[in-house]
Design a protein around this motif. Structure first.
Motif, PDB file in Angstrom:
ATOM      1  N   CYS A   1      43.180  47.478  36.518  1.00 48.19           N
ATOM      2  CA  CYS A   1      42.713  46.096  36.364  1.00 48.19           C
ATOM      3  C   CYS A   1      41.185  46.082  36.408  1.00 48.19           C
ATOM      4  O   CYS A   1      40.575  46.815  37.194  1.00 48.19           O
TER       5      CYS A   1
ATOM      6  N   CYS B   1      47.799  38.016  39.013  1.00 52.73           N
ATOM      7  CA  CYS B   1      46.387  38.284  38.726  1.00 52.73           C
ATOM      8  C   CYS B   1      46.014  37.591  37.413  1.00 52.73           C
ATOM      9  O   CYS B   1      46.699  37.749  36.412  1.00 52.73           O
TER      10      CYS B   1
ATOM     11  N   CYS C   1      44.926  40.732  34.701  1.00 58.16           N
ATOM     12  CA  CYS C   1      45.871  41.694  34.113  1.00 58.16           C
ATOM     13  C   CYS C   1      47.321  41.238  34.234  1.00 58.16           C
ATOM     14  O   CYS C   1      48.214  41.905  33.739  1.00 58.16           O
TER      15      CYS C   1
ATOM     16  N   THR D   1      39.309  44.103  37.766  1.00 58.48           N
ATOM     17  CA  THR D   1      38.785  43.740  39.097  1.00 58.48           C
ATOM     18  C   THR D   1      38.675  44.946  40.032  1.00 58.48           C
ATOM     19  O   THR D   1      37.982  44.878  41.036  1.00 58.48           O
TER      20      THR D   1
ATOM     21  N   CYS E   1      43.898  43.382  43.559  1.00 57.05           N
ATOM     22  CA  CYS E   1      44.962  43.549  42.575  1.00 57.05           C
ATOM     23  C   CYS E   1      45.533  44.952  42.755  1.00 57.05           C
ATOM     24  O   CYS E   1      44.795  45.905  42.982  1.00 57.05           O
TER      25      CYS E   1
HETATM   26 ZN   LIG Z   1      44.731  42.529  38.016  1.00 58.36          ZN
END
Ligand SMILES: [Zn+2]
Lengths: 300, 155
Positions: free
Chosen positions: B113, B137, B140, B115, B108
């Protein structure tokens, strides 16, 4: 209801039902009970107002609360990660209310937890329970949020309350929404593109202030700026002062999710348009209804 | 080949056809092929195509394409066809569909985010548009364009 991560996880009917129940609760028509239920507060990002209102809501229904309201106070500081903390709280409680500084953290938590997860703010992404409070306040004042003209003023780029609110407004077909901000703090393009009602970007609220029913003000989200110099360029770039409010219609209102810094002159507090304290007072009853729905308490 | 650029047939292996012009090298990158692996490879770039105007073709001897690799190829070459060759004959023609969800392969671009900040949070993208690819994503809601996908594959 399972998880509440985005305001769009709710259908319009569910939003209206929450409003009706909150009305009934405030009028003493129903009593909501959460006896024997435990609500976890997982506030990885410090919060006073939101955490306390959830706590007050749970306690007022006879439920119990555990958890933490700042990252320092728990094992996260000792290196325990988000997933492990969520697994622990999932074992200890009936519902997890989470706030976190990273976008998407609430959704990630909801994939780990078996119990329902309520997003109490994830980074710059969403804050759906605040939107319910905002819309409910508007409904109390105007009868319905339907068909009104809004002015969203301030940090439209990093304020999660704004993201959730513009999405929540899709349920109520606003006449128009003015997006008023310095150019650097405009609503993100991908969010604006999904809106199905008329919007217009503005820099100066004075140009449109006479048109507005609801002026929704947000604080500049200093903590979300990638760097300090970007923040310095826009800080104190807008302010609701006496001159601006004098130009507002008498039947219009000013809302703010609070806490505020300098964006609203404190002399405005005594003006009839200032409704942010009413808005704040509706947080506990609305969150009570929501917790009750999510946890599944007894109604009497 | 009607355009006159002669590339002999392969005995056993894979022919990837209908790659957008100029992207054959990126497809090789997806397959993790950098040249030292010893595969016999024919790479044809920017040749005429009745369907696509211009296209690239890739022939790789003694190399099969796994499902996951094929999915990743569709992100940068949504029209690609994968032909499996055995004894000089095409025994299977696969037209891989662009997947609806892509898990763990891409990053991402939003630094805040979850992740990018939690080792347990793998990326998950939903496909918004297939050609050219556009992803969002699931955590987010940041959007990823084809250009970004190519950048990540080629880096
Ligand atoms: Zn994201």
């Amino acid at each position: 209801m399972q998880d509440l991560i985005s305001i769009l996880d709710l259908a319009k009917e569910e939003v209206l039902e929450i409003f009706e129940k909150t009305d009934a609760l405030l009028r003493g028509k129903i009593r909501l009970r959460l006896d024997g239920k435990i609500v976890s507060l997982a506030f990885f990002e410090p919060s006073t107002r939101t955490a306390l209102s959830f706590e007050s809501a749970a306690l007022s229904m006879g439920g119990r609360v555990l958890g933490f309201t700042s990252e320092e106070s728990i094992s996260v500081a000792k290196g325990e990660n988000l997933a492990d903390t969520v697994r622990m709280l999932d074992n200890y409680s009936d519902c997890i209310v989470i706030r976190h500084k990273f976008d998407g953290a609430a959704k990630f938590a909801s994939e780990i937890a078996q119990k329902p997860v309520i997003n109490a703010g994830d980074g710059k992404h969403e804050h759906p329970t605040q939107t319910l409070i905002d819309l409910y306040t508007i409904k109390r004042i105007f009868g319905t949020p339907e068909g009104l003209t809004f002015g969203l003023l301030g940090d439209l780029r990093y304020a999660r309350t704004v993201n959730s609110l513009v999405r929540g407004l899709k349920f109520f077909r606003p006449k128009k929404v003015y997006l008023i901000s310095p150019p650097q703090l405009r609503l993100r393009e991908e969010i604006r593109n999904e809106l199905d009602y008329p919007t217009e970007e503005r820099v100066d609220p004075r140009d449109v202030i006479g048109d507005i029913d609801v002026l929704y003000v947000t604080r500049i989200q200093k903590e979300r700026f990638p760097d300090e110099s970007e923040y310095e360029k826009v800080k104190e770039s807008y302010r609701v002062d006496v001159r601006l409010v004098e130009e507002m219609r008498k039947d219009s209102v000013i809302l703010h999710p609070l806490p505020r810094v300098t964006e609203i002159d404190r002399r405005i507090d005594s003006y009839p348009q200032a409704k942010y304290f009413l808005q704040a007072s509706l947080a506990v009853p609305l969150r009570s209804v929501l917790l009750h729905e999510v946890v599944g308490g007894v109604e009497a | 080949m009607k355009n006159g650029l002669i590339v002999s047939k392969i005995k056993n292996g894979t022919v990837i056809d209908h790659i957008p012009a100029g992207r054959a090298l990126a497809v090789l990158r997806v397959l993790g092929i950098r040249g030292q692996e010893g595969y016999r490879i024919a790479l044809v770039m920017n040749v005429e195509s009745s369907k696509m105007g211009r296209k690239d073709i890739l022939k790789i001897e003694e190399r099969a394409i796994e499902e996951r690799e094929a999915e990743l190829i569709t992100l940068i070459a949504p029209e690609a066809t994968i032909n499996i060759v055995k004894d000089y004959e095409v025994v299977e023609k696969r037209k891989q569909k662009v997947p609806d969800k892509i898990t763990g392969l891409l990053r991402c671009t939003n630094p805040s985010c979850i992740t990018n900040n939690d080792p347990e949070a793998a990326t998950k993208f939903k496909t918004l548009r297939k050609s050219p690819i556009e992803l969002v994503c699931e955590y987010c809601e940041t959007r990823i364009t084809e250009q970004e996908v190519l950048r990540q594959i080629l880096e």
